[in-house]
Design a protein around this motif. Structure first.
Motif, mmCIF file in Angstrom:
data_model
loop_
_atom_site.group_PDB
_atom_site.id
_atom_site.type_symbol
_atom_site.label_atom_id
_atom_site.label_comp_id
_atom_site.label_asym_id
_atom_site.label_seq_id
_atom_site.Cartn_x
_atom_site.Cartn_y
_atom_site.Cartn_z
ATOM 1 N N ALA A 86 46.904 33.508 56.740
ATOM 2 C CA ALA A 86 46.395 32.834 55.545
ATOM 3 C C ALA A 86 45.881 33.871 54.560
ATOM 4 O O ALA A 86 45.262 34.872 54.946
ATOM 5 C CB ALA A 86 45.270 31.867 55.909
ATOM 6 N N VAL A 87 46.146 33.650 53.290
ATOM 7 C CA VAL A 87 45.664 34.546 52.239
ATOM 8 C C VAL A 87 44.147 34.436 52.121
ATOM 9 O O VAL A 87 43.593 33.343 52.042
ATOM 10 C CB VAL A 87 46.332 34.200 50.890
ATOM 11 N N GLN A 88 43.487 35.578 52.134
ATOM 12 C CA GLN A 88 42.037 35.618 51.945
ATOM 13 C C GLN A 88 41.649 36.164 50.576
ATOM 14 O O GLN A 88 40.602 35.809 50.042
ATOM 15 C CB GLN A 88 41.398 36.485 53.041
ATOM 16 N N GLU A 89 42.492 37.018 50.026
ATOM 17 C CA GLU A 89 42.157 37.685 48.767
ATOM 18 C C GLU A 89 43.376 37.731 47.852
ATOM 19 O O GLU A 89 44.438 38.227 48.232
ATOM 20 C CB GLU A 89 41.669 39.106 49.034
ATOM 21 N N LEU A 90 43.214 37.195 46.651
ATOM 22 C CA LEU A 90 44.254 37.242 45.622
ATOM 23 C C LEU A 90 43.834 38.234 44.546
ATOM 24 O O LEU A 90 42.700 38.193 44.062
ATOM 25 C CB LEU A 90 44.444 35.859 44.994
ATOM 26 N N LEU A 91 44.741 39.116 44.175
ATOM 27 C CA LEU A 91 44.491 40.078 43.097
ATOM 28 C C LEU A 91 45.278 39.662 41.864
ATOM 29 O O LEU A 91 46.469 39.354 41.956
ATOM 30 C CB LEU A 91 44.918 41.480 43.538
ATOM 31 N N ILE A 92 44.617 39.661 40.715
ATOM 32 C CA ILE A 92 45.261 39.324 39.446
ATOM 33 C C ILE A 92 45.115 40.516 38.514
ATOM 34 O O ILE A 92 43.998 40.955 38.221
ATOM 35 C CB ILE A 92 44.632 38.071 38.803
ATOM 36 N N THR A 93 46.242 41.056 38.046
ATOM 37 C CA THR A 93 46.191 42.177 37.117
ATOM 38 C C THR A 93 47.350 42.087 36.142
ATOM 39 O O THR A 93 48.473 41.802 36.526
ATOM 40 C CB THR A 93 46.243 43.530 37.866
ATOM 41 N N GLN A 94 47.062 42.325 34.878
ATOM 42 C CA GLN A 94 48.081 42.305 33.834
ATOM 43 C C GLN A 94 48.057 43.591 33.014
ATOM 44 O O GLN A 94 48.346 43.587 31.822
ATOM 45 C CB GLN A 94 47.895 41.083 32.939
ATOM 46 N N GLY A 95 47.724 44.683 33.666
ATOM 47 C CA GLY A 95 47.762 45.975 32.997
ATOM 48 C C GLY A 95 46.520 46.261 32.179
ATOM 49 O O GLY A 95 45.550 45.494 32.167
ATOM 50 N N GLY A 96 46.553 47.385 31.477
ATOM 51 C CA GLY A 96 45.370 47.843 30.763
ATOM 52 C C GLY A 96 45.022 47.034 29.533
ATOM 53 O O GLY A 96 43.858 46.944 29.150
ATOM 54 N N ALA A 97 46.015 46.412 28.901
ATOM 55 C CA ALA A 97 45.759 45.713 27.640
ATOM 56 C C ALA A 97 45.933 44.208 27.753
ATOM 57 O O ALA A 97 45.147 43.448 27.200
ATOM 58 C CB ALA A 97 46.694 46.248 26.549
ATOM 59 N N ASP A 98 46.944 43.743 28.489
ATOM 60 C CA ASP A 98 47.292 42.316 28.530
ATOM 61 C C ASP A 98 47.421 41.803 27.095
ATOM 62 O O ASP A 98 46.656 40.960 26.623
ATOM 63 C CB ASP A 98 46.241 41.521 29.311
ATOM 64 N N THR A 99 48.413 42.313 26.402
ATOM 65 C CA THR A 99 48.580 42.102 24.960
ATOM 66 C C THR A 99 48.483 40.635 24.554
ATOM 67 O O THR A 99 47.810 40.288 23.567
ATOM 68 C CB THR A 99 49.937 42.670 24.502
ATOM 69 N N TYR A 100 49.127 39.758 25.292
ATOM 70 C CA TYR A 100 49.223 38.351 24.891
ATOM 71 C C TYR A 100 48.202 37.450 25.589
ATOM 72 O O TYR A 100 48.246 36.232 25.447
ATOM 73 C CB TYR A 100 50.639 37.837 25.164
#
Length: 252
Positions: A86-100
């Motif tokens: 089972a997933v315990q930890e979700l990571l969310i990343t969209q880079g340094g700027a996340d332009t949109y």
């Protein structure tokens, strides 16, 4: 021109996206070996050696084993990556700027999923969507931590059971440490690379974030979170393809 004339380097390595022909002609006149990395500019074809893993180009070295990563990724690649049922930890990343501003939309889409006990949201120094992100976090029932401009990215990736990432270098970093991922591309030109990695068994490409419906994203997260076998296969394949020693191979 003056510096090149005085220094007369044996090798010049140019790491930029759009090298103009005039610049490359100048280097060719003063340098014995000209190398470009991830360069899709008109001048790139004038280089003696081209490394294009992120954005493939005819005649270039495009194998994933040549991707350049920081040393800590190779260190964590050597460490066994546990794949939990089972997933315990979700990571969310969209880079340094996340332009949109895709990060708040991702948090909205997954913030109420019962299969996610905790999430870590990483934003970079150029992130400009704090108000929208805070609103999404306030609505979420899943506890989420926000990490800003971190120097611990490799560790955060390794600690995650599943990641939602943009379609640039972070895809390769996650594969190197063995963390399965869903890719929400921050630019349309990233889709080609994300689809190529998906065909290789690394990550699942959900296309450009501006075209992605929240229901499709949440469904993809839930499905992969419940499929430990798929996550394990993705982890193994990523570590087979990318070991973190790409820079050494380029030097060799």
């Amino acid at each position: 021109r003056r510096l090149l004339g005085e220094f007369r380097p044996d090798v010049a390595v140019i790491n930029q996206l759009q090298s103009p022909p005039a610049l490359m002609t100048l280097y060719q006149a003063h340098v014995r070996l000209v190398v470009t990395i991830d360069d899709v500019g008109e001048g790139a074809v004038l280089a003696d050696l081209r490394i294009n893993v992120l954005y493939q180009a005819p005649g270039a070295v495009t194998d994933c084993s040549y991707i350049m990563l920081r040393r800590e990724f190779a260190t964590l690649h050597a460490r066994a990556k546990p794949i939990r049922d089972a997933v315990q930890e979700l990571l969310i990343t969209q880079g340094g700027a996340d332009t949109y501003g895709f990060t708040p939309r991702i948090v909205e889409a997954v913030g109420r999923l019962s299969v996610i006990p905790h999430g870590t949201v990483v934003v970079g120094p150029a992130f400009r969507h704090d108000c929208q992100l805070q609103e999404a976090l306030d609505e979420a029932t899943v506890p989420m931590s926000v990490v800003r401009d971190t120097h611990r990215m490799a560790e955060l990736m390794w600690n995650a059971d599943l990641a939602i990432t943009a379609g640039g270098l972070t895809m390769f970093e996650l594969a190197c440490v063995g963390t399965p991922s869903l890719v929400v591309c921050g630019e349309r030109f990233e889709v080609e690379t994300a689809e190529r990695l998906e065909r290789a068994g690394v990550g699942r490409c959900l296309g450009f974030g501006g075209d992605l419906e929240a229901g499709r994203l949440s469904g993809a997260v839930e499905a992969l979170a419940r499929d430990a076998a798929a996550r394990s296969a993705m982890s193994d394949r990523g570590k087979q393809l990318i070991d973190g020693h790409g820079a050494q191979r380029i030097v060799q």
